[in-house]
Design a protein around this motif. Structure first.
Motif, PDB file in Angstrom:
ATOM      1  N   ILE A 157      43.549  33.486  26.658  1.00 39.96           N
ATOM      2  CA  ILE A 157      43.390  34.535  27.668  1.00 39.96           C
ATOM      3  C   ILE A 157      43.075  35.854  26.975  1.00 39.96           C
ATOM      4  CG2 ILE A 157      44.494  35.798  29.554  1.00 39.96           C
ATOM      5  CD1 ILE A 157      46.470  33.415  29.805  1.00 39.96           C
ATOM      6  N   VAL A 158      42.070  36.549  27.485  1.00 37.24           N
ATOM      7  CA  VAL A 158      41.675  37.848  26.969  1.00 37.24           C
ATOM      8  C   VAL A 158      41.708  38.847  28.126  1.00 37.24           C
ATOM      9  CG1 VAL A 158      39.835  39.160  25.847  1.00 37.24           C
ATOM     10  CG2 VAL A 158      40.158  36.755  25.278  1.00 37.24           C
ATOM     11  N   GLU A 159      42.258  40.031  27.861  1.00 38.01           N
ATOM     12  CA  GLU A 159      42.238  41.107  28.851  1.00 38.01           C
ATOM     13  C   GLU A 159      41.179  42.117  28.441  1.00 38.01           C
ATOM     14  OE1 GLU A 159      45.896  43.271  30.491  1.00 38.01           O
ATOM     15  OE2 GLU A 159      44.903  44.800  29.249  1.00 38.01           O
ATOM     16  N   TYR A 160      40.168  42.309  29.300  1.00 40.52           N
ATOM     17  CA  TYR A 160      39.126  43.308  29.057  1.00 40.52           C
ATOM     18  C   TYR A 160      39.435  44.615  29.776  1.00 40.52           C
ATOM     19  CZ  TYR A 160      35.916  39.750  27.153  1.00 40.52           C
ATOM     20  OH  TYR A 160      35.316  38.767  26.402  1.00 40.52           O
ATOM     21  N   ALA A 183      29.873  36.274  27.785  1.00 39.30           N
ATOM     22  CA  ALA A 183      30.563  36.974  28.877  1.00 39.30           C
ATOM     23  C   ALA A 183      30.941  38.385  28.433  1.00 39.30           C
ATOM     24  CB  ALA A 183      31.799  36.188  29.307  1.00 39.30           C
ATOM     25  N   ARG A 184      31.388  38.524  27.199  1.00 43.22           N
ATOM     26  CA  ARG A 184      31.719  39.850  26.668  1.00 43.22           C
ATOM     27  C   ARG A 184      30.473  40.733  26.626  1.00 43.22           C
ATOM     28  NH1 ARG A 184      36.218  43.114  25.242  1.00 43.22           N
ATOM     29  NH2 ARG A 184      35.293  44.879  24.176  1.00 43.22           N
ATOM     30  N   GLU A 185      29.374  40.157  26.159  1.00 43.64           N
ATOM     31  CA  GLU A 185      28.113  40.898  26.096  1.00 43.64           C
ATOM     32  C   GLU A 185      27.719  41.405  27.490  1.00 43.64           C
ATOM     33  OE1 GLU A 185      23.503  39.635  25.645  1.00 43.64           O
ATOM     34  OE2 GLU A 185      24.871  38.776  24.156  1.00 43.64           O
ATOM     35  N   TYR A 186      27.799  40.559  28.489  1.00 42.20           N
ATOM     36  CA  TYR A 186      27.470  40.963  29.862  1.00 42.20           C
ATOM     37  C   TYR A 186      28.459  42.026  30.362  1.00 42.20           C
ATOM     38  CZ  TYR A 186      23.718  37.683  31.011  1.00 42.20           C
ATOM     39  OH  TYR A 186      22.514  37.021  31.084  1.00 42.20           O
ATOM     40  N   GLY A 187      29.739  41.861  30.041  1.00 50.93           N
ATOM     41  CA  GLY A 187      30.751  42.817  30.478  1.00 50.93           C
ATOM     42  C   GLY A 187      30.575  44.197  29.882  1.00 50.93           C
ATOM     43  N   GLU A 188      30.015  44.277  28.679  1.00 45.42           N
ATOM     44  CA  GLU A 188      29.826  45.570  28.024  1.00 45.42           C
ATOM     45  C   GLU A 188      28.602  46.323  28.520  1.00 45.42           C
ATOM     46  OE1 GLU A 188      29.919  45.159  23.770  1.00 45.42           O
ATOM     47  OE2 GLU A 188      32.060  44.677  23.767  1.00 45.42           O
ATOM     48  N   ARG A 189      27.733  45.683  29.264  1.00 45.63           N
ATOM     49  CA  ARG A 189      26.516  46.336  29.751  1.00 45.63           C
ATOM     50  C   ARG A 189      26.871  47.448  30.736  1.00 45.63           C
ATOM     51  NH1 ARG A 189      22.491  41.181  30.823  1.00 45.63           N
ATOM     52  NH2 ARG A 189      22.409  40.546  28.630  1.00 45.63           N
ATOM     53  N   VAL A 190      26.343  48.636  30.486  1.00 46.38           N
ATOM     54  CA  VAL A 190      26.554  49.765  31.389  1.00 46.38           C
ATOM     55  C   VAL A 190      25.529  49.667  32.512  1.00 46.38           C
ATOM     56  CG1 VAL A 190      26.495  52.282  31.598  1.00 46.38           C
ATOM     57  CG2 VAL A 190      27.539  51.210  29.579  1.00 46.38           C
ATOM     58  N   VAL A 239      35.701  30.812  31.869  1.00 50.24           N
ATOM     59  CA  VAL A 239      34.457  30.481  31.178  1.00 50.24           C
ATOM     60  C   VAL A 239      33.985  29.118  31.678  1.00 50.24           C
ATOM     61  CG1 VAL A 239      33.370  30.027  28.955  1.00 50.24           C
ATOM     62  CG2 VAL A 239      35.040  31.885  29.169  1.00 50.24           C
ATOM     63  N   ASN A 240      32.784  29.123  32.254  1.00 52.32           N
ATOM     64  CA  ASN A 240      32.211  27.919  32.858  1.00 52.32           C
ATOM     65  C   ASN A 240      30.726  28.205  33.070  1.00 52.32           C
ATOM     66  OD1 ASN A 240      31.335  26.262  35.335  1.00 52.32           O
ATOM     67  ND2 ASN A 240      33.332  25.355  34.881  1.00 52.32           N
ATOM     68  N   THR A 241      29.858  27.244  32.793  1.00 49.66           N
ATOM     69  CA  THR A 241      28.423  27.502  32.896  1.00 49.66           C
ATOM     70  C   THR A 241      27.935  27.711  34.320  1.00 49.66           C
ATOM     71  OG1 THR A 241      27.987  25.137  32.838  1.00 49.66           O
ATOM     72  CG2 THR A 241      27.759  26.342  30.766  1.00 49.66           C
ATOM     73  N   GLY A 242      28.619  27.168  35.298  1.00 46.54           N
ATOM     74  CA  GLY A 242      28.168  27.363  36.676  1.00 46.54           C
ATOM     75  C   GLY A 242      26.706  26.987  36.842  1.00 46.54           C
ATOM     76  N   ARG A 243      25.901  27.916  37.322  1.00 45.66           N
ATOM     77  CA  ARG A 243      24.471  27.672  37.555  1.00 45.66           C
ATOM     78  C   ARG A 243      23.590  28.220  36.427  1.00 45.66           C
ATOM     79  NH1 ARG A 243      24.087  30.642  43.234  1.00 45.66           N
ATOM     80  NH2 ARG A 243      25.247  32.139  41.981  1.00 45.66           N
ATOM     81  N   TYR A 244      24.190  28.639  35.335  1.00 45.65           N
ATOM     82  CA  TYR A 244      23.454  29.240  34.219  1.00 45.65           C
ATOM     83  C   TYR A 244      22.365  28.295  33.723  1.00 45.65           C
ATOM     84  CZ  TYR A 244      22.538  31.010  29.529  1.00 45.65           C
ATOM     85  OH  TYR A 244      21.930  31.492  28.399  1.00 45.65           O
ATOM     86  N   PRO A 245      21.210  28.793  33.371  1.00 44.64           N
ATOM     87  CA  PRO A 245      20.708  30.165  33.426  1.00 44.64           C
ATOM     88  C   PRO A 245      19.856  30.457  34.653  1.00 44.64           C
ATOM     89  CG  PRO A 245      19.237  28.874  32.076  1.00 44.64           C
ATOM     90  CD  PRO A 245      20.305  27.932  32.596  1.00 44.64           C
ATOM     91  N   HIS A 246      19.834  29.528  35.594  1.00 43.30           N
ATOM     92  CA  HIS A 246      18.963  29.675  36.777  1.00 43.30           C
ATOM     93  C   HIS A 246      19.807  29.922  38.026  1.00 43.30           C
ATOM     94  CE1 HIS A 246      15.818  28.247  34.131  1.00 43.30           C
ATOM     95  NE2 HIS A 246      16.558  27.194  33.844  1.00 43.30           N
ATOM     96  N   TRP A 247      20.571  31.010  38.033  1.00 39.18           N
ATOM     97  CA  TRP A 247      21.569  31.275  39.049  1.00 39.18           C
ATOM     98  C   TRP A 247      21.032  31.176  40.475  1.00 39.18           C
ATOM     99  CZ3 TRP A 247      21.003  34.637  34.789  1.00 39.18           C
ATOM    100  CH2 TRP A 247      22.001  34.515  33.816  1.00 39.18           C
ATOM    101  N   LEU A 248      19.839  31.665  40.710  1.00 38.30           N
ATOM    102  CA  LEU A 248      19.345  31.730  42.085  1.00 38.30           C
ATOM    103  C   LEU A 248      18.196  30.757  42.368  1.00 38.30           C
ATOM    104  CD1 LEU A 248      19.518  35.597  42.604  1.00 38.30           C
ATOM    105  CD2 LEU A 248      21.234  33.853  43.137  1.00 38.30           C
ATOM    106  N   THR A 281      32.414  32.542  34.900  1.00 42.96           N
ATOM    107  CA  THR A 281      31.458  33.423  34.241  1.00 42.96           C
ATOM    108  C   THR A 281      30.011  33.058  34.528  1.00 42.96           C
ATOM    109  OG1 THR A 281      31.531  32.074  32.243  1.00 42.96           O
ATOM    110  CG2 THR A 281      33.037  33.975  32.355  1.00 42.96           C
ATOM    111  N   GLU A 282      29.740  31.805  34.793  1.00 40.82           N
ATOM    112  CA  GLU A 282      28.380  31.285  34.928  1.00 40.82           C
ATOM    113  C   GLU A 282      27.557  31.635  33.691  1.00 40.82           C
ATOM    114  OE1 GLU A 282      26.533  30.317  38.697  1.00 40.82           O
ATOM    115  OE2 GLU A 282      27.650  32.006  39.545  1.00 40.82           O
TER     116      GLU A 282
END
Length: 189
Positions: free
Chosen positions: A71-74, A44-51, A97-106, A36-37
């Motif tokens: 496990i959740v199925e969206y 992640a749910r909040e980001y997934g709901e964005r149109v 679910v994993n922070t990855g490079r959050y919040p400075h992805w690039l 998810t980063e």
């Protein structure tokens, strides 16, 4: 078909799921592993709901696996989720679910992905993958997001530098453990 027990999956369809293209289960031959980063499942749910698209849909994986192995199925597998450019019609996206490079992805100074994947999360992923192999007749391949989207983009901190657009699931993802447990072949872009 195996007689393995169905993993426990909490169904939480995204509000726009009916707007996503329908597809035959037989067309699915690829699973893409993401992280998810983001710091947690709620974000992640909040980001997934964005149109994000004119169709009224956004970016999301099909399944999300939290650090505790839940496990959740969206998005149901019969619907095409937007999770990896060029491969969506044929693939299932699984987000860990994993922070990855959050919040400075690039940011070129923040490209390490150093959060390990907990054993419970990887065990749940393997259970889900085995279930998908049992129930999707065409499923043959597995890939990390980073292997399918290899584009480089301008770093957010330095226009002269390029960074990978996607790095997930990243260097700490236990590919040997996962590949030893499922009958899927790796696919690269």
């Amino acid at each position: 078909m195996s007689h393995r027990a169905l993993p426990s999956i909490d169904l939480q369809p995204l509000p726009y799921v009916a707007k996503l293209s329908h597809r035959p289960r037989e067309d699915i031959d690829l699973v893409v592993i993401h992280c998810t980063e983001l710091p947690d499942l709620a974000m992640a749910r909040e980001y997934g709901e964005r149109v994000l698209y004119d169709s009224g849909s956004g970016n999301s994986g099909h399944y999300y696996i939290d650090r505790d192995g839940s496990i959740v199925e969206y998005v149901p597998v019969e619907r095409m989720a937007h999770h990896v450019s060029g491969f969506n019609p044929r693939s299932i996206g699984i987000e860990l679910v994993n922070t990855g490079r959050y919040p400075h992805w690039l940011d070129s100074r923040h490209q390490a992905m150093d959060e390990p994947y907990p054993d419970k999360q990887i065990a749940a992923l393997i259970d889900l993958l085995q279930h998908l192999c049992d129930t999707l007749p065409g499923l043959q391949f597995i890939a990390g997001h980073e292997a399918l989207d290899t584009r480089q983009v301008e770093a957010s901190d330095d226009a002269e530098r390029q960074v990978p657009r996607k790095r997930d699931p990243g260097p700490l993802f236990p590919w040997p453990r996962v590949l030893a447990a499922v009958r899927l072949q790796t696919l690269t872009g």
